[in-house]
Design a protein around this motif. Structure first.
Motif, PDB file in Angstrom:
ATOM      1  N   GLY A 187      27.902 -11.301  24.168  1.00 40.12           N
ATOM      2  CA  GLY A 187      26.676 -10.742  23.609  1.00 40.12           C
ATOM      3  C   GLY A 187      26.841  -9.888  22.368  1.00 40.12           C
ATOM      4  N   TRP A 188      28.028  -9.858  21.782  1.00 43.87           N
ATOM      5  CA  TRP A 188      28.266  -9.074  20.575  1.00 43.87           C
ATOM      6  C   TRP A 188      27.946  -9.900  19.334  1.00 43.87           C
ATOM      7  CZ3 TRP A 188      30.044  -4.008  20.523  1.00 43.87           C
ATOM      8  CH2 TRP A 188      30.453  -3.499  21.765  1.00 43.87           C
ATOM      9  N   ARG A 189      27.533  -9.228  18.304  1.00 47.84           N
ATOM     10  CA  ARG A 189      27.320  -9.860  16.997  1.00 47.84           C
ATOM     11  C   ARG A 189      28.451  -9.395  16.086  1.00 47.84           C
ATOM     12  NH1 ARG A 189      23.689  -8.075  12.460  1.00 47.84           N
ATOM     13  NH2 ARG A 189      23.826  -9.810  11.028  1.00 47.84           N
ATOM     14  N   ILE A 190      29.152 -10.323  15.479  1.00 49.47           N
ATOM     15  CA  ILE A 190      30.257  -9.976  14.580  1.00 49.47           C
ATOM     16  C   ILE A 190      29.659  -9.609  13.219  1.00 49.47           C
ATOM     17  CG2 ILE A 190      32.395 -10.755  13.494  1.00 49.47           C
ATOM     18  CD1 ILE A 190      32.455 -10.482  16.619  1.00 49.47           C
ATOM     19  N   LEU A 191      29.920  -8.388  12.787  1.00 50.17           N
ATOM     20  CA  LEU A 191      29.400  -7.906  11.508  1.00 50.17           C
ATOM     21  C   LEU A 191      30.382  -8.159  10.371  1.00 50.17           C
ATOM     22  CD1 LEU A 191      27.991  -4.444  12.679  1.00 50.17           C
ATOM     23  CD2 LEU A 191      26.785  -6.640  12.518  1.00 50.17           C
ATOM     24  N   ALA A 192      31.680  -8.118  10.663  1.00 44.40           N
ATOM     25  CA  ALA A 192      32.694  -8.314   9.629  1.00 44.40           C
ATOM     26  C   ALA A 192      34.043  -8.580  10.282  1.00 44.40           C
ATOM     27  CB  ALA A 192      32.792  -7.081   8.734  1.00 44.40           C
ATOM     28  N   SER A 193      34.926  -9.180   9.511  1.00 39.41           N
ATOM     29  CA  SER A 193      36.296  -9.376   9.994  1.00 39.41           C
ATOM     30  C   SER A 193      37.267  -9.033   8.871  1.00 39.41           C
ATOM     31  CB  SER A 193      36.513 -10.815  10.466  1.00 39.41           C
ATOM     32  OG  SER A 193      36.296 -11.711   9.418  1.00 39.41           O
ATOM     33  N   ALA A 223      36.805 -12.995  18.292  1.00 40.57           N
ATOM     34  CA  ALA A 223      35.417 -12.988  17.819  1.00 40.57           C
ATOM     35  C   ALA A 223      34.550 -13.876  18.703  1.00 40.57           C
ATOM     36  CB  ALA A 223      35.348 -13.444  16.362  1.00 40.57           C
ATOM     37  N   TRP A 224      35.050 -15.049  19.072  1.00 32.82           N
ATOM     38  CA  TRP A 224      34.271 -15.924  19.958  1.00 32.82           C
ATOM     39  C   TRP A 224      34.104 -15.288  21.336  1.00 32.82           C
ATOM     40  CZ3 TRP A 224      30.907 -19.212  18.682  1.00 32.82           C
ATOM     41  CH2 TRP A 224      31.018 -19.888  17.479  1.00 32.82           C
ATOM     42  N   TRP A 225      35.132 -14.645  21.834  1.00 34.06           N
ATOM     43  CA  TRP A 225      35.038 -13.961  23.132  1.00 34.06           C
ATOM     44  C   TRP A 225      33.937 -12.902  23.085  1.00 34.06           C
ATOM     45  CZ3 TRP A 225      36.454 -14.644  27.960  1.00 34.06           C
ATOM     46  CH2 TRP A 225      36.427 -13.564  28.838  1.00 34.06           C
ATOM     47  N   LEU A 226      33.939 -12.112  22.025  1.00 39.96           N
ATOM     48  CA  LEU A 226      32.909 -11.084  21.892  1.00 39.96           C
ATOM     49  C   LEU A 226      31.518 -11.707  21.807  1.00 39.96           C
ATOM     50  CD1 LEU A 226      34.685  -8.621  19.445  1.00 39.96           C
ATOM     51  CD2 LEU A 226      34.066  -8.165  21.827  1.00 39.96           C
ATOM     52  N   ARG A 227      31.385 -12.780  21.036  1.00 42.84           N
ATOM     53  CA  ARG A 227      30.077 -13.456  20.935  1.00 42.84           C
ATOM     54  C   ARG A 227      29.595 -13.922  22.306  1.00 42.84           C
ATOM     55  NH1 ARG A 227      32.638 -15.862  16.243  1.00 42.84           N
ATOM     56  NH2 ARG A 227      31.728 -14.963  14.375  1.00 42.84           N
ATOM     57  N   LEU A 228      30.517 -14.477  23.099  1.00 45.51           N
ATOM     58  CA  LEU A 228      30.144 -14.928  24.443  1.00 45.51           C
ATOM     59  C   LEU A 228      29.679 -13.768  25.315  1.00 45.51           C
ATOM     60  CD1 LEU A 228      33.009 -17.477  25.155  1.00 45.51           C
ATOM     61  CD2 LEU A 228      30.573 -18.005  24.864  1.00 45.51           C
ATOM     62  N   ARG A 281      28.730  -5.551  16.885  1.00 47.65           N
ATOM     63  CA  ARG A 281      27.638  -4.709  17.388  1.00 47.65           C
ATOM     64  C   ARG A 281      26.997  -5.385  18.586  1.00 47.65           C
ATOM     65  NH1 ARG A 281      22.437  -4.929  16.790  1.00 47.65           N
ATOM     66  NH2 ARG A 281      22.436  -6.220  14.949  1.00 47.65           N
ATOM     67  N   ARG A 282      26.706  -4.570  19.588  1.00 53.32           N
ATOM     68  CA  ARG A 282      25.906  -5.009  20.737  1.00 53.32           C
ATOM     69  C   ARG A 282      25.027  -3.832  21.096  1.00 53.32           C
ATOM     70  NH1 ARG A 282      28.618  -6.835  26.271  1.00 53.32           N
ATOM     71  NH2 ARG A 282      28.874  -4.590  26.438  1.00 53.32           N
ATOM     72  N   GLY A 283      23.717  -4.043  20.999  1.00 55.28           N
ATOM     73  CA  GLY A 283      22.792  -2.944  21.256  1.00 55.28           C
ATOM     74  C   GLY A 283      23.014  -1.841  20.247  1.00 55.28           C
ATOM     75  N   ARG A 284      23.210  -0.628  20.736  1.00 56.22           N
ATOM     76  CA  ARG A 284      23.413   0.490  19.810  1.00 56.22           C
ATOM     77  C   ARG A 284      24.877   0.880  19.652  1.00 56.22           C
ATOM     78  NH1 ARG A 284      22.438   5.696  20.864  1.00 56.22           N
ATOM     79  NH2 ARG A 284      23.649   6.254  22.655  1.00 56.22           N
ATOM     80  N   ILE A 285      25.786   0.007  20.114  1.00 55.75           N
ATOM     81  CA  ILE A 285      27.223   0.265  19.982  1.00 55.75           C
ATOM     82  C   ILE A 285      27.802  -0.590  18.861  1.00 55.75           C
ATOM     83  CG2 ILE A 285      29.485   0.117  21.099  1.00 55.75           C
ATOM     84  CD1 ILE A 285      27.975   0.440  23.781  1.00 55.75           C
ATOM     85  N   VAL A 286      28.525   0.051  17.971  1.00 53.31           N
ATOM     86  CA  VAL A 286      29.300  -0.649  16.952  1.00 53.31           C
ATOM     87  C   VAL A 286      30.765  -0.434  17.298  1.00 53.31           C
ATOM     88  CG1 VAL A 286      29.854  -0.845  14.501  1.00 53.31           C
ATOM     89  CG2 VAL A 286      27.506  -0.304  15.207  1.00 53.31           C
TER      90      VAL A 286
END
Length: 120
Positions: free
Chosen positions: A28-34, A21-26, A48-53
């Motif tokens: 530019g991704w936003r964590i919606l759920a785990s 999750a931290w890797w994705l945040r770095l 989610r990042r941009g229009r990709i989930v």
């Protein structure tokens, strides 16, 4: 003894999911759920990042060599079934959904595999 190993594996899995999750945040991704459970299985992370989930399966192994065998068709099919159940909850009009995998091993940067499932 087996119960202790199961608890250790569970704790290691949770740590790996937090690292992913931290890797994705770095990136530019936003964590919606785990750890989203469905009747068909579980998805480790929804991001989610941009229009990709992305519906993300996270795998941690003791060595990088073991990562090549961490994910298989059976496991991906289960993640795909869970993803199908979750799409209405997380994906809005104009967004694209995909299944990704993040592979983790000690001493290595995470390996992010994108769009790993095309269906049967």
């Amino acid at each position: 003894m087996a119960e202790a190993r199961r608890r250790q594996a569970e704790a290691a899995g949770r740590r790996a999911e937090r690292m992913a999750a931290w890797w994705l945040r770095l990136k530019g991704w936003r964590i919606l759920a785990s750890r989203v459970r469905t009747p068909f299985g579980e998805v480790d992370l929804v991001a989610r990042r941009g229009r990709i989930v992305a519906f993300v399966e996270v795998k941690h192994r003791a060595s990088a060599a073991e990562l090549d065998f961490a994910i298989d068709h059976h496991r991906l099919r289960r993640v795909a079934a869970a993803t199908e159940a979750l799409i209405p909850r997380f994906v809005r009009s104009g967004q694209d959904a995909r299944i990704d995998v993040i592979l983790l091993a000690p001493g290595r940067l995470p390996r992010h595999l994108t769009h790993v499932w095309q269906g049967d």
